[in-house]
Design an enzyme around this catalytic site. Structure first.
Site, PDB file in Angstrom:
ATOM      1  CB  THR A  17      -0.937   0.023   1.228  1.00  0.00           C
ATOM      2  OG1 THR A  17      -1.540  -1.257   1.363  1.00  0.00           O
ATOM      3  CG2 THR A  17      -2.018   1.068   1.080  1.00  0.00           C
ATOM      4  CB  SER A 112       3.530   4.124   8.318  1.00  0.00           C
ATOM      5  OG  SER A 112       2.452   4.930   8.666  1.00  0.00           O
ATOM      6  CG  HIS A 113       0.521   1.959  10.907  1.00  0.00           C
ATOM      7  ND1 HIS A 113       0.693   2.251   9.570  1.00  0.00           N
ATOM      8  CD2 HIS A 113       0.010   0.724  10.963  1.00  0.00           C
ATOM      9  CE1 HIS A 113       0.282   1.231   8.853  1.00  0.00           C
ATOM     10  NE2 HIS A 113      -0.148   0.288   9.665  1.00  0.00           N
ATOM     11  CE  LYS A 125       5.500   7.215   1.207  1.00  0.00           C
ATOM     12  NZ  LYS A 125       4.152   7.504   1.603  1.00  0.00           N
ATOM     13  CG  ASP A 276       1.359   7.617  11.319  1.00  0.00           C
ATOM     14  OD1 ASP A 276       1.612   8.821  11.189  1.00  0.00           O
ATOM     15  OD2 ASP A 276       1.357   6.817  10.365  1.00  0.00           O
ATOM     16  CG  ASP A 278       4.630   7.872   8.125  1.00  0.00           C
ATOM     17  OD1 ASP A 278       3.691   7.609   8.906  1.00  0.00           O
ATOM     18  OD2 ASP A 278       4.512   7.808   6.889  1.00  0.00           O
ATOM     19  CG  ASP A 280       1.277   9.156   6.973  1.00  0.00           C
ATOM     20  OD1 ASP A 280       1.144   8.623   8.089  1.00  0.00           O
ATOM     21  OD2 ASP A 280       1.541   8.504   5.932  1.00  0.00           O
ATOM     22  NE  ARG A 281      -1.914   5.336   9.183  1.00  0.00           N
ATOM     23  CZ  ARG A 281      -2.306   4.082   9.250  1.00  0.00           C
ATOM     24  NH1 ARG A 281      -3.018   3.669  10.265  1.00  0.00           N
ATOM     25  NH2 ARG A 281      -1.965   3.248   8.317  1.00  0.00           N
ATOM     26  CB  THR A 343      -7.036   1.146   0.646  1.00  0.00           C
ATOM     27  OG1 THR A 343      -8.372   0.945   1.109  1.00  0.00           O
ATOM     28  CG2 THR A 343      -6.123   1.352   1.826  1.00  0.00           C
ATOM     29  CD  GLU A 363     -10.083   2.569   7.092  1.00  0.00           C
ATOM     30  OE1 GLU A 363     -10.086   2.395   8.316  1.00  0.00           O
ATOM     31  OE2 GLU A 363      -9.177   2.190   6.330  1.00  0.00           O
ATOM     32  CB  SER A 364      -6.465   3.909   7.956  1.00  0.00           C
ATOM     33  OG  SER A 364      -6.098   4.665   6.809  1.00  0.00           O
ATOM     34  CE  LYS A 375      -1.849   7.780   5.849  1.00  0.00           C
ATOM     35  NZ  LYS A 375      -1.341   6.997   4.703  1.00  0.00           N
TER      36      LYS A 375
HETATM   37  C1  VG1 Z   1      -3.146   0.996   5.747  1.00  0.00           C
HETATM   38  C2  VG1 Z   1      -4.431   1.777   5.751  1.00  0.00           C
HETATM   39  C3  VG1 Z   1      -4.493   2.679   4.530  1.00  0.00           C
HETATM   40  C4  VG1 Z   1      -3.250   3.564   4.486  1.00  0.00           C
HETATM   41  C5  VG1 Z   1      -2.007   2.704   4.553  1.00  0.00           C
HETATM   42  C6  VG1 Z   1      -0.745   3.533   4.636  1.00  0.00           C
HETATM   43  O1  VG1 Z   1      -3.084   0.180   4.603  1.00  0.00           O
HETATM   44  O2  VG1 Z   1      -5.540   0.929   5.765  1.00  0.00           O
HETATM   45  O3  VG1 Z   1      -5.660   3.447   4.581  1.00  0.00           O
HETATM   46  O4  VG1 Z   1      -3.218   4.325   3.314  1.00  0.00           O
HETATM   47  O5  VG1 Z   1      -2.048   1.884   5.718  1.00  0.00           O
HETATM   48  O6  VG1 Z   1      -0.773   4.392   5.719  1.00  0.00           O
HETATM   49  P1  VG1 Z   1      -3.452  -1.380   4.625  1.00  0.00           P
HETATM   50  O7  VG1 Z   1      -3.132  -1.862   3.242  1.00  0.00           O
HETATM   51  O8  VG1 Z   1      -2.644  -1.985   5.715  1.00  0.00           O
HETATM   52  O9  VG1 Z   1      -4.922  -1.445   4.945  1.00  0.00           O
HETATM   53  V1  VG1 Z   1       0.636   4.783   6.471  1.00  0.00           V
HETATM   54  O10 VG1 Z   1       0.307   5.849   7.768  1.00  0.00           O
HETATM   55  O11 VG1 Z   1       1.210   3.328   6.841  1.00  0.00           O
HETATM   56  O12 VG1 Z   1       1.485   5.528   5.231  1.00  0.00           O
HETATM   57 CO    CO Z   2       1.851   6.777   8.400  1.00  0.00          CO
END
Ligand code: VG1
Ligand code: CO
Length: 540
Positions: A17, A112-113, A125, A276, A278, A280-281, A343, A363-364, A375
């Site tokens: 993703t 990220s998270h 990335k 989170d 990085d 972005d959330r 997504t 939604e995340s 984001k």
């Molecule tokens: C998750 C979230 C998605 C988001 C992605 C990257 O992906 O559901 O909405 O864009 O993380 O966010 P997945 O494929 O695990 O559902 V981040 O803050 O990791 O850049």
């Molecule tokens: Co993130």
């Protein structure tokens, strides 16, 4: 000296993703990061002499890979690398830096998270010149390159001193180490009414921002406590740590429970937020009022005009497919378009570039706008603060008023983490096969009206993306959606998204309001039988 080092492909360097994410131990294998970075460079054209932005969220292994990336950028012919002190850049700040410096692109080192530390996760990335995550076509090319790579190019020059602002050179390539926060802060000052937010804080309004020992700490300290004058101590866990203090930097109700409990207590502040790994959330919690990310997107769309950067109104909005339809109602009232994308932030990029949308979200807990192509957690917090300052109401009042005029989209996501990958994939195949027979099936009194495997046609570049999630829609617009995560690093993560719209019953408990749909979702997919899980790992 530039060296060409022979190497062999690794299996499974497929970006998900948002980029390539694996355990740190996987990235620590000799040549693993090098192979992926070279595969990125080999998938790009025309970057000779141009600028590459490099930054990361400060997690374990960041510094090593930043140095490697700098050496490889020099060897591959980039003219300049822009990075920040300590190699630290939040994802949205990196996006801004790419745009502002008219860079060719950027490499962001983050998972990220996902948890960090030697036993945690790492990620790489690529973001393109528009500041956004590489589009599918590009990531497919990178993946194809990883399968046939035979060598990579690297300079054997000395490490760059990341802790000192200034300029140095390696193989004729310039390296500039800049301040991570200042450009980003300037951008925020153009978008929001800083004076109104300052006045709000002066009046005694209390905020708590939990940076989760991740990248937004320095940004929160500088902007919230510095420029906006929130009392010292408003930003907690504000020092980025390589292992995020042993916590999971995911701003949800499980990992930010301390913040949630505080916000629900009598002594809690007026506004709580978290970001989170990085940056972005965003997680938004008012005093005694959690705001679901889907509702937050709708509320921000309905009130964005109160911030100077959006005073002229919105061109359009977009949400990812599993995000609740609350924002659709706002768009309808504003008379603007609402787009539904798969997504992942990359799909918003084209719509933002084409000027078709101004705000978008997932939604995340991801929300953003056309100010960057990612984001942006702190941006969402500032927009909320700007709205609160202008409306002079509490979060709970604003949320309740919103539901009263638009109705409420009850919404929940159930995650089944680290389930057996084969079982999860089989379940998706089973559901896909079942799609044509779902019409008329019942969840309580509600009947299914349509079911599909979400496919997206990008109207800007004409590309098509299939298999983006099983979507079951009921006659009243309620929805059940199944997807497999593209960011996990162990087994598979099954996400089940459940949504029900109510125009009048606004005060129900969420899981209770959704119980028929939840039962339906578990039943028809056979989740318990297939995964051995009676309950989800995380409910948000
Ligand atoms: C998750 C979230 C998605 C988001 C992605 C990257 O992906 O559901 O909405 O864009 O993380 O966010 P997945 O494929 O695990 O559902 V981040 O803050 O990791 O850049
Ligand atoms: Co993130």
């Amino acid at each position: 000296m530039i060296k060409t080092v022979p190497t062999k492909p690794f299996e499974g360097q497929k970006p998900g993703t948002s980029g390539l994410r694996k355990k740190v131990s996987v990235f620590q294998q000799a040549y693993y990061a090098e192979n992926f970075i070279q595969s990125i460079f080999d998938g790009l054209e025309g970057f000779k002499g141009k600028t590459l932005v490099i930054g990361g969220d400060g997690r374990y292994f960041n510094r090593e890979v930043i140095q490697t990336t700098i050496r490889m950028a020099a060897a591959n012919g980039f003219g300049r690398v822009l990075t920040a002190k300590g190699g630290l850049l939040s994802t949205p700040a990196a996006s801004h830096l790419i745009r502002k410096s008219k860079a060719f692109g950027g490499i962001i080192l983050s998972a990220s998270h996902n948890p960090g530390g030697p036993d945690g996760d790492f990620g790489i990335k690529y973001n393109a010149g528009n500041g956004g995550p590489a589009p599918e076509k590009m990531t497919e090319q990178f993946f194809a390159n990883t399968k046939k790579i035979s060598s990579y190019k690297i300079s054997d020059g000395a490490d760059c001193n990341l802790d000192k602002l200034g300029t140095s050179k390696i193989e004729g390539m310039t390296i500039e180490v800049v301040d991570p926060v200042s450009d980003y802060q300037k951008l925020m000052e153009t978008l929001f009414d800083f004076d109104a937010i300052k006045t709000l804080f002066k009046s005694g309004f209390r905020v708590r921002f939990d940076a989760m020992h991740a990248i937004t700490g320095p940004y929160g300290h500088a902007i919230l406590e510095g420029a906006l004058g929130a009392p010292k101590g408003s930003v907690v866990n504000g020092t980025p740590l390589p292992d995020f203090g042993g916590h999971h930097p995911d701003p949800n109700l499980v990992h930010a429970k301390e913040l949630y409990d505080l916000m629900m207590s009598a002594s809690g502040p007026d506004f709580g937020a978290a970001s989170d790994g990085d940056g972005d959330r965003n997680l938004i919690i008012g005093k005694n009022q959690f705001v679901t990310p889907s509702d937050s997107l709708a509320l921000l769309a309905a009130n964005a005009h109160l911030a100077p950067g959006y005073a002229k109104g919105l061109a359009g909005v977009a949400r990812s497919m599993p995000t609740s339809c609350a924002v659709d109602r706002v768009a309808a009232k504003l008379g603007i378009k609402c787009f539904e994308t798969p997504t992942g932030w990359k799909f918003f990029g084209n719509l933002l570039d084409a000027g078709m949308i101004t705000l978008c979200g997932e939604e995340s807990a991801g929300t953003g706008s056309n100010h960057v192509r990612e984001k942006d957690g702190l941006w969402a917090v500032l927009l909320w603060l700007n709205i609160l300052a202008k409306r002079q109401q509490s979060v709970v009042e604003i949320v309740r008023e919103h539901w009263a005029s638009y109705g409420r989209n009850y919404y929940s996501r159930h995650d089944y983490e680290e389930v057996d990958a084969e079982a999860a994939n089989k379940m998706m195949v089973f559901l896909r096969d079942k799609l044509p027979n779902l019409k008329g099936e019942k969840a309580g009194a509600l009947a299914v009206s349509a079911a599909d495997d979400f496919a997206y046609h990008d109207i800007v570049d004409g590309s098509n993306t299939a298999n983006q999630g099983i979507r079951i829609v009921f006659e009243d617009g309620s929805r059940v959606i199944y997807r497999l995560s593209g960011t996990g690093t162990a087994g598979a993560t099954l996400r089940v998204y459940v949504e029900k719209y109510e125009s009048k019953n606004l005060g129900l408990e969420t899981q209770a309001a959704l119980s028929d749909l939840i039962g339906f979702a578990r039943g028809i997919a056979g989740i318990a039988e297939r995964t051995g899980r009676m309950e989800p790992t995380v409910i948000t």
